[in-house]
Motif scaffolding. Structure first.
Motif, PDB file in Angstrom:
ATOM      1  N   GLU A 178     -33.512  92.654 -26.966  1.00 13.51           N
ATOM      2  CA  GLU A 178     -34.601  91.855 -26.143  1.00 13.51           C
ATOM      3  C   GLU A 178     -35.944  93.042 -25.501  1.00 13.51           C
ATOM      4  OE1 GLU A 178     -34.739  88.862 -24.747  1.00 13.51           O
ATOM      5  OE2 GLU A 178     -33.222  88.307 -25.966  1.00 13.51           O
ATOM      6  N   ARG A 179     -36.342  93.277 -26.611  1.00 14.92           N
ATOM      7  CA  ARG A 179     -37.597  94.301 -26.181  1.00 14.92           C
ATOM      8  C   ARG A 179     -38.812  93.642 -25.775  1.00 14.92           C
ATOM      9  NH1 ARG A 179     -39.663  98.248 -28.694  1.00 14.92           N
ATOM     10  NH2 ARG A 179     -41.196  97.016 -30.180  1.00 14.92           N
ATOM     11  N   THR A 180     -38.991  92.323 -26.098  1.00 10.76           N
ATOM     12  CA  THR A 180     -40.121  91.489 -25.379  1.00 10.76           C
ATOM     13  C   THR A 180     -39.620  90.593 -24.509  1.00 10.76           C
ATOM     14  OG1 THR A 180     -41.610  92.098 -27.225  1.00 10.76           O
ATOM     15  CG2 THR A 180     -42.404  90.632 -25.907  1.00 10.76           C
ATOM     16  N   VAL A 181     -40.048  90.694 -23.275  1.00 10.52           N
ATOM     17  CA  VAL A 181     -39.695  89.496 -22.418  1.00 10.52           C
ATOM     18  C   VAL A 181     -40.951  89.025 -21.538  1.00 10.52           C
ATOM     19  CG1 VAL A 181     -37.277  90.252 -21.986  1.00 10.52           C
ATOM     20  CG2 VAL A 181     -39.121  90.918 -20.389  1.00 10.52           C
ATOM     21  N   ILE A 182     -40.688  88.200 -20.704  1.00 13.69           N
ATOM     22  CA  ILE A 182     -42.061  87.661 -19.960  1.00 13.69           C
ATOM     23  C   ILE A 182     -41.984  87.958 -18.412  1.00 13.69           C
ATOM     24  CG2 ILE A 182     -42.366  85.673 -21.386  1.00 13.69           C
ATOM     25  CD1 ILE A 182     -41.196  83.869 -19.081  1.00 13.69           C
ATOM     26  N   TYR A 183     -43.083  88.163 -18.037  1.00 12.79           N
ATOM     27  CA  TYR A 183     -43.319  88.591 -16.460  1.00 12.79           C
ATOM     28  C   TYR A 183     -44.355  87.589 -15.885  1.00 12.79           C
ATOM     29  CZ  TYR A 183     -47.873  90.515 -17.321  1.00 12.79           C
ATOM     30  OH  TYR A 183     -49.340  90.907 -17.634  1.00 12.79           O
ATOM     31  N   SER A 184     -44.147  87.688 -14.408  1.00 12.83           N
ATOM     32  CA  SER A 184     -45.177  86.982 -13.846  1.00 12.83           C
ATOM     33  C   SER A 184     -45.997  87.773 -12.864  1.00 12.83           C
ATOM     34  CB  SER A 184     -44.665  85.721 -12.964  1.00 12.83           C
ATOM     35  OG  SER A 184     -43.647  86.163 -12.219  1.00 12.83           O
ATOM     36  N   LYS A 185     -47.285  87.731 -12.570  1.00 12.98           N
ATOM     37  CA  LYS A 185     -48.065  88.548 -11.616  1.00 12.98           C
ATOM     38  C   LYS A 185     -47.451  88.515 -10.343  1.00 12.98           C
ATOM     39  CE  LYS A 185     -51.788  88.895 -14.565  1.00 12.98           C
ATOM     40  NZ  LYS A 185     -53.175  89.047 -14.672  1.00 12.98           N
ATOM     41  N   ASP A 186     -46.443  87.886  -9.854  1.00 12.07           N
ATOM     42  CA  ASP A 186     -46.114  87.778  -8.649  1.00 12.07           C
ATOM     43  C   ASP A 186     -44.811  89.030  -8.321  1.00 12.07           C
ATOM     44  OD1 ASP A 186     -43.709  86.743  -9.640  1.00 12.07           O
ATOM     45  OD2 ASP A 186     -43.551  84.767  -8.670  1.00 12.07           O
ATOM     46  N   GLY A 187     -44.540  89.682  -9.455  1.00 12.11           N
ATOM     47  CA  GLY A 187     -43.603  90.600  -9.374  1.00 12.11           C
ATOM     48  C   GLY A 187     -42.364  90.553 -10.031  1.00 12.11           C
ATOM     49  N   THR A 188     -42.028  89.478 -10.858  1.00 11.15           N
ATOM     50  CA  THR A 188     -40.877  89.037 -11.553  1.00 11.15           C
ATOM     51  C   THR A 188     -40.852  89.267 -13.137  1.00 11.15           C
ATOM     52  OG1 THR A 188     -40.472  87.444 -10.064  1.00 11.15           O
ATOM     53  CG2 THR A 188     -39.199  87.133 -11.811  1.00 11.15           C
ATOM     54  N   ILE A 189     -39.980  90.024 -13.579  1.00  7.34           N
ATOM     55  CA  ILE A 189     -39.835  90.106 -15.007  1.00  7.34           C
ATOM     56  C   ILE A 189     -38.281  89.269 -15.409  1.00  7.34           C
ATOM     57  CG2 ILE A 189     -39.128  91.763 -16.816  1.00  7.34           C
ATOM     58  CD1 ILE A 189     -40.669  93.776 -15.109  1.00  7.34           C
ATOM     59  N   LEU A 190     -38.788  88.363 -16.373  1.00  6.42           N
ATOM     60  CA  LEU A 190     -37.464  87.554 -16.742  1.00  6.42           C
ATOM     61  C   LEU A 190     -36.780  87.825 -18.070  1.00  6.42           C
ATOM     62  CD1 LEU A 190     -39.196  84.057 -15.724  1.00  6.42           C
ATOM     63  CD2 LEU A 190     -37.473  85.383 -14.458  1.00  6.42           C
ATOM     64  N   THR A 191     -35.753  88.397 -18.071  1.00  9.29           N
ATOM     65  CA  THR A 191     -34.851  88.891 -19.227  1.00  9.29           C
ATOM     66  C   THR A 191     -33.843  87.719 -19.426  1.00  9.29           C
ATOM     67  OG1 THR A 191     -33.076  90.098 -18.013  1.00  9.29           O
ATOM     68  CG2 THR A 191     -35.286  91.277 -18.461  1.00  9.29           C
ATOM     69  N   ASN A 192     -33.142  88.050 -20.454  1.00 10.66           N
ATOM     70  CA  ASN A 192     -31.966  87.128 -20.796  1.00 10.66           C
ATOM     71  C   ASN A 192     -30.753  87.962 -20.950  1.00 10.66           C
ATOM     72  OD1 ASN A 192     -33.538  84.868 -21.056  1.00 10.66           O
ATOM     73  ND2 ASN A 192     -34.198  85.223 -22.794  1.00 10.66           N
ATOM     74  N   CYS A 193     -30.452  89.093 -20.067  1.00 10.00           N
ATOM     75  CA  CYS A 193     -29.551  89.953 -20.378  1.00 10.00           C
ATOM     76  C   CYS A 193     -28.369  89.530 -19.487  1.00 10.00           C
ATOM     77  CB  CYS A 193     -29.777  91.294 -19.750  1.00 10.00           C
ATOM     78  SG  CYS A 193     -31.456  92.012 -20.538  1.00 10.00           S
ATOM     79  N   ASN A 194     -27.262  89.168 -20.076  1.00 12.83           N
ATOM     80  CA  ASN A 194     -25.905  89.102 -19.198  1.00 12.83           C
ATOM     81  C   ASN A 194     -25.977  87.999 -18.060  1.00 12.83           C
ATOM     82  OD1 ASN A 194     -24.802  90.781 -21.422  1.00 12.83           O
ATOM     83  ND2 ASN A 194     -25.557  92.543 -20.012  1.00 12.83           N
ATOM     84  N   GLY A 195     -26.932  86.956 -18.137  1.00 14.32           N
ATOM     85  CA  GLY A 195     -26.929  86.350 -17.131  1.00 14.32           C
ATOM     86  C   GLY A 195     -27.734  86.774 -15.897  1.00 14.32           C
ATOM     87  N   SER A 196     -28.125  88.164 -15.978  1.00 16.68           N
ATOM     88  CA  SER A 196     -28.830  88.439 -14.568  1.00 16.68           C
ATOM     89  C   SER A 196     -30.287  88.321 -14.609  1.00 16.68           C
ATOM     90  CB  SER A 196     -28.669  89.916 -14.325  1.00 16.68           C
ATOM     91  OG  SER A 196     -29.306  90.662 -15.461  1.00 16.68           O
ATOM     92  N   GLY A 197     -30.773  87.885 -15.911  1.00 16.34           N
ATOM     93  CA  GLY A 197     -32.225  87.646 -16.075  1.00 16.34           C
ATOM     94  C   GLY A 197     -33.235  87.673 -15.273  1.00 16.34           C
ATOM     95  N   LYS A 198     -33.137  88.356 -14.116  1.00 17.49           N
ATOM     96  CA  LYS A 198     -34.297  88.559 -13.341  1.00 17.49           C
ATOM     97  C   LYS A 198     -34.433  89.948 -12.476  1.00 17.49           C
ATOM     98  CE  LYS A 198     -36.371  86.340  -9.150  1.00 17.49           C
ATOM     99  NZ  LYS A 198     -36.180  85.180  -8.160  1.00 17.49           N
ATOM    100  N   LEU A 199     -35.680  90.776 -12.833  1.00 16.69           N
ATOM    101  CA  LEU A 199     -35.875  91.907 -12.097  1.00 16.69           C
ATOM    102  C   LEU A 199     -37.217  91.749 -11.263  1.00 16.69           C
ATOM    103  CD1 LEU A 199     -35.290  94.105 -15.518  1.00 16.69           C
ATOM    104  CD2 LEU A 199     -33.677  93.720 -13.820  1.00 16.69           C
TER     105      LEU A 199
END
Length: 131
Positions: A75-96
């Motif tokens: 999962e090298r490339t994921v999406i982000y929003s300018k409100d300060g959220t990075i959305l991953t698909n890692c083990n259900g935690s999905g949100k940084l």
């Protein structure tokens, strides 16, 4: 008098918003991991890291991490929003969550019970993640 105070407060808030906007994600910006704060119980402090890790924000709301968001280069490339959220698909935690202040970015995993923070410094001329 009340109107003057309200106007002053509104002007201050607007000027604060403008300065915060300028510190938001800059497309194409690169960041290098410099410290981490991870706790498995008890207090934690930021400590320097030895690994070389880079993040780069792209213009299409994508963000690349050199060693992958899920570890082992996955999962090298994921999406982000300018409100300060990075959305991953890692083990259900999905949100940084990330915050940027000047040339420092802190990424935090809200799924962590204890501290799980990573500090990055904005760099120029950094290798693109994965290179």
């Amino acid at each position: 008098m009340r109107k003057i105070i309200l106007c002053c407060v509104a002007a201050f808030m607007l000027s604060s918003c403008e300065s915060l906007e300028s510190d938001k994600v800059k497309e194409g910006s690169s960041w290098k991991l410099i410290e981490k704060k991870v706790s498995i119980g008890g207090p934690a402090e930021f400590t320097p890291v030895s690994e070389s890790e880079y993040i780069q924000f792209l213009s299409n709301s994508e963000v690349i991490k050199s060693n992958g968001w899920c570890g082992e280069g996955r999962e090298r490339t994921v999406i982000y929003s300018k409100d300060g959220t990075i959305l991953t698909n890692c083990n259900g935690s999905g949100k940084l969550l990330f915050t940027i202040e000047k040339d420092i970015m802190i990424i935090r995993n809200p799924a962590c019970i204890e501290a799980c923070d990573y500090k990055y410094k904005k760099v120029s001329g950094a290798p693109a993640p994965g290179n």
